[in-house]
Design a protein around this motif. Structure first.
Motif, mmCIF file in Angstrom:
data_model
loop_
_atom_site.group_PDB
_atom_site.id
_atom_site.type_symbol
_atom_site.label_atom_id
_atom_site.label_comp_id
_atom_site.label_asym_id
_atom_site.label_seq_id
_atom_site.Cartn_x
_atom_site.Cartn_y
_atom_site.Cartn_z
ATOM 1 N N ALA A 53 0.752 -1.183 0.004
ATOM 2 C CA ALA A 53 -0.006 0.107 0.150
ATOM 3 C C ALA A 53 0.883 1.200 0.102
ATOM 4 N N LEU A 56 1.941 2.118 -3.173
ATOM 5 C CA LEU A 56 1.110 2.947 -4.268
ATOM 6 C C LEU A 56 1.016 4.283 -3.847
ATOM 7 N N MET A 67 -5.038 8.391 -5.846
ATOM 8 C CA MET A 67 -4.915 7.119 -5.205
ATOM 9 C C MET A 67 -6.062 6.067 -5.629
ATOM 10 N N VAL A 68 -7.350 6.794 -6.046
ATOM 11 C CA VAL A 68 -8.474 5.693 -6.548
ATOM 12 C C VAL A 68 -8.037 5.053 -7.924
ATOM 13 N N TYR A 71 -5.336 2.400 -7.431
ATOM 14 C CA TYR A 71 -5.910 1.288 -6.591
ATOM 15 C C TYR A 71 -6.886 0.533 -7.750
ATOM 16 N N GLY A 72 -7.519 1.321 -8.789
ATOM 17 C CA GLY A 72 -8.455 0.774 -9.622
ATOM 18 C C GLY A 72 -7.753 -0.027 -10.623
ATOM 19 N N THR A 75 -6.466 -3.102 -8.737
ATOM 20 C CA THR A 75 -7.486 -4.258 -8.575
ATOM 21 C C THR A 75 -8.269 -4.697 -9.693
ATOM 22 N N PHE A 76 -7.940 -3.980 -10.903
ATOM 23 C CA PHE A 76 -8.400 -4.494 -12.144
ATOM 24 C C PHE A 76 -7.879 -5.571 -12.747
ATOM 25 N N TYR A 77 -6.443 -5.500 -12.706
ATOM 26 C CA TYR A 77 -5.490 -6.897 -13.444
ATOM 27 C C TYR A 77 -5.186 -7.808 -12.242
ATOM 28 N N ARG A 78 -5.698 -8.997 -12.765
ATOM 29 C CA ARG A 78 -5.447 -10.315 -12.032
ATOM 30 C C ARG A 78 -3.886 -10.450 -11.704
ATOM 31 N N LEU A 82 -2.575 -7.362 -4.106
ATOM 32 C CA LEU A 82 -2.298 -6.407 -2.850
ATOM 33 C C LEU A 82 -1.857 -7.048 -1.775
ATOM 34 N N PHE B 144 -13.914 3.401 -9.004
ATOM 35 C CA PHE B 144 -14.182 1.875 -9.437
ATOM 36 C C PHE B 144 -13.014 1.133 -8.864
ATOM 37 N N ASN B 146 -11.789 -3.156 -8.571
ATOM 38 C CA ASN B 146 -11.875 -4.738 -9.323
ATOM 39 C C ASN B 146 -12.494 -4.708 -10.588
ATOM 40 N N ARG B 147 -13.046 -5.857 -11.126
ATOM 41 C CA ARG B 147 -13.580 -6.116 -12.322
ATOM 42 C C ARG B 147 -14.482 -7.087 -12.357
ATOM 43 N N PRO B 156 -9.918 3.524 -2.053
ATOM 44 C CA PRO B 156 -8.936 2.626 -1.925
ATOM 45 C C PRO B 156 -8.672 1.951 -0.481
ATOM 46 N N PHE B 157 -8.567 0.562 -0.425
ATOM 47 C CA PHE B 157 -8.565 -0.114 0.741
ATOM 48 C C PHE B 157 -9.506 -0.018 1.701
#
Ligand code: FES
Ligand code: FES
Lengths: 295, 225
Positions: A53, A56, A67-68, A71-72, A75-78, A82, B144, B146-147, B156-157
């Motif tokens: 964290a 980031l 930060m969003v 973070y977006g 978390t989007f890509y597998r 985190l 937004f 995740n997916r 975030p978090f």
């Protein structure tokens, strides 16, 4: 947004110390390239094995991104994680084709053997189990990828042996009567000192001893002197996929790289072959690219 | 200036306008959910569908994001459009039936039943709050994450964002959040607690870890004691 995920996130708050300097270095390398966020995150991930964290936050502050956004993307890509991952990463394909070929049973077996659910890491931090949807190798399904090695048509019965093998490391080579495997003797291209270490053998031959440096840590690395064998031992565990610097133990100079690996792009490390010639090995752990030029 | 034909009438609008703006300008109402003046169009809800083109080449597009083009032929209420719109509303009802906004829209479109598996989501991912936070409040506290199935909006978090000033803008624009906090009985609960706080999150000192309707919810915390 379940009410429950607050507690779940608290345990993710990482306690691990990170070195802001390392992050800044990565950022510096990407200065000026506008869409560079993904490559920055990739590099951080390959340094730490996950995205801390704090890292980031530093990226956000330095690149002026909110930060969003970061973070977006994270978390989007597998492939980004985190949470710290285990030493060995197991990815089981649950895509349509693998699914009908019995992947759910394979995943069940993996979960049972490891005592974790998909997406978790074992307590001893050895294994992380993840599932993904199609690797594009559907005809070979069910496909399981362990530490970058692909296994096809996996059945429940094969899981245990595979896990054992993963613990041992896939990098070890079984020496058969392979004529492509022969011993070489090498020395440092800087000082000409021999790199051979008669005191400790690998594969029954004197090993090649170099110093490796990674994350401000130095340690020895002994490589098999059999050309074609990938067996080695090292002072500390080098995470899969990390690139390390190779130094000569005598003159402490870095073995100067003049070319990049054709497979993974990491610098190729040259060593002089006694009797003439040069052998180059890739500096990325897990990449098996190597070259031998005899004169 | 650009001239296009909406429901058979010529309308001239400035270059750069959207079909939605052109239709509103000439007075053809198009229902919207994720559109708001002052925020960039996002095209998430698809409620504003219109039909463009003619003959077999005609297609459905979201009018809030489609730029007005010279000579474009638009129908805002053809049977194909109405059918698509009803389907969108039915799906919205299936995921978020507690929303007064969605209920009203559905009833205005004569929807009397909902044929899909009923869920009780508290968010339809229209992104209004995200854009509000970033574009009008200049904060960028939520976004937004995740997916696919797991996509959600939040900080975030999931901890209180340093950027959040508790302005309540996100809550104000949310079409679904009247019932965001429903505890365990989403079918019955009519909380609206957060919306009744004026200004939202009044006792900012007392609730300094709270963020409007994001987790943890101020109204729920108040109800607890
Ligand atoms: S479904 Fe597993 S590789 Fe395609
Ligand atoms: S208003 Fe156009 S897609 Fe939502």
């Amino acid at each position: 947004m379940g009410q429950g995920n607050i507690a779940a996130h608290e345990e993710n708050v990482d306690v691990e110390e990170i070195e802001p300097g390392d992050i800044l270095k990565i950022l510096k390398a990407h200065q000026g390239d506008v869409g560079g966020l993904i490559s920055i995150l990739q590099e951080i991930q390959s340094t730490y094995g996950y995205l801390p964290a704090e890292a980031l936050r530093i990226v956000g502050r330095q690149t002026g991104r909110s930060m969003v956004d970061i973070y977006g993307v994270a978390t989007f890509y597998r492939s980004f994680s985190l949470k710290p991952r285990g030493r060995h990463l197991i990815c089981a394909c649950l895509g349509t084709a693998c699914h009908v070929r019995g992947a759910p049973r394979v995943v069940d077996e993996l979960e049972q053997q490891l005592g974790i659910k998909a997406g978790q890491t074992t307590e001893d931090k050895e294994f992380t189990l993840e599932t993904l949807n199609c690797l594009g190798a559907c005809a070979l399904g069910p496909v399981v990828v362990i530490d970058g090695h692909y296994f096809s048509k996996v059945t429940r019965a094969r899981i245990r042996p595979l896990l054992d093998k993963a613990l041992e490391g896939f990098d070890t080579t079984e020496l058969g009567k392979d004529s492509r495997i022969f011993p070489i003797e090498v020395s440092c291209p800087h000082c000409g000192h021999s790199l051979m270490d008669d005191g400790s053998t690998i594969d029954g031959h004197p090993s090649i001893k170099v110093t490796i440096s990674m994350d401000h840590r130095d340690g020895w690395l002994r490589l098999s002197s059999l050309y074609g064998s990938y067996n080695f031992s090292s002072e500390f565990e080098v995470p899969h996929n990390t690139v390390v610097r190779f130094l000569c133990p005598s003159c402490r100079e870095e073995l100067p790289s003049t070319s990049d690996c054709s497979t993974c792009g990491a610098p190729m490390v040259p060593m002089l072959v006694n009797g003439g010639g040069i052998v180059k090995v890739c500096s990325r752990r897990g990449c098996r690219n190597h070259m031998l030029d005899l004169i | 200036m650009i001239t296009l034909k909406i429901n058979g009438l010529d309308v001239t609008v400035e270059k750069g306008s959207t079909v939605l703006e052109a239709a509103n300008f000439i007075g053809f109402p198009i229902p919207t959910l994720c559109h708001m003046d002052g925020l960039t169009p996002y095209g998430a809800c698809r409620l504003c569908v219109v039909e463009i083109g003619e003959g077999p080449g005609a297609k459905l597009v979201s009018s809030c994001t489609y730029p007005a083009e010279e000579g474009l032929v638009v129908r805002t209420a053809s049977s194909r459009v109405l059918e698509a719109r009803r389907m969108v509303l039915e799906l919205l009802l299936a995921s978020c039936p507690q929303s007064k906004t969605i209920q009203d829209l559905a009833s205005a479109h004569g929807i009397r039943r909902q044929r899909f598996r009923q869920e009780y989501e508290d968010c339809i991912l229209c992104g209004l709050c995200v854009r509000m936070c970033a574009e009008q409040m200049m904060a960028g506290a939520i976004g937004f994450r995740n997916r696919g199935e797991n996509r959600s909006i939040g900080t975030p978090f999931d901890i209180k964002s340093e950027e959040c000033r508790l302005c309540g803008g996100c809550m104000y624009v949310c079409p679904a959040c009247q019932l965001r906090c429903t505890y365990t009985e989403p079918e019955k609960a009519v909380c609206g607690g957060c919306a009744n706080l004026t200004p939202p999150c009044v006792e900012k000192e007392q609730f300094k870890d709270m963020m409007c309707y994001m987790n943890p919810c101020v109204a729920c915390e108040i109800k607890k004691d």
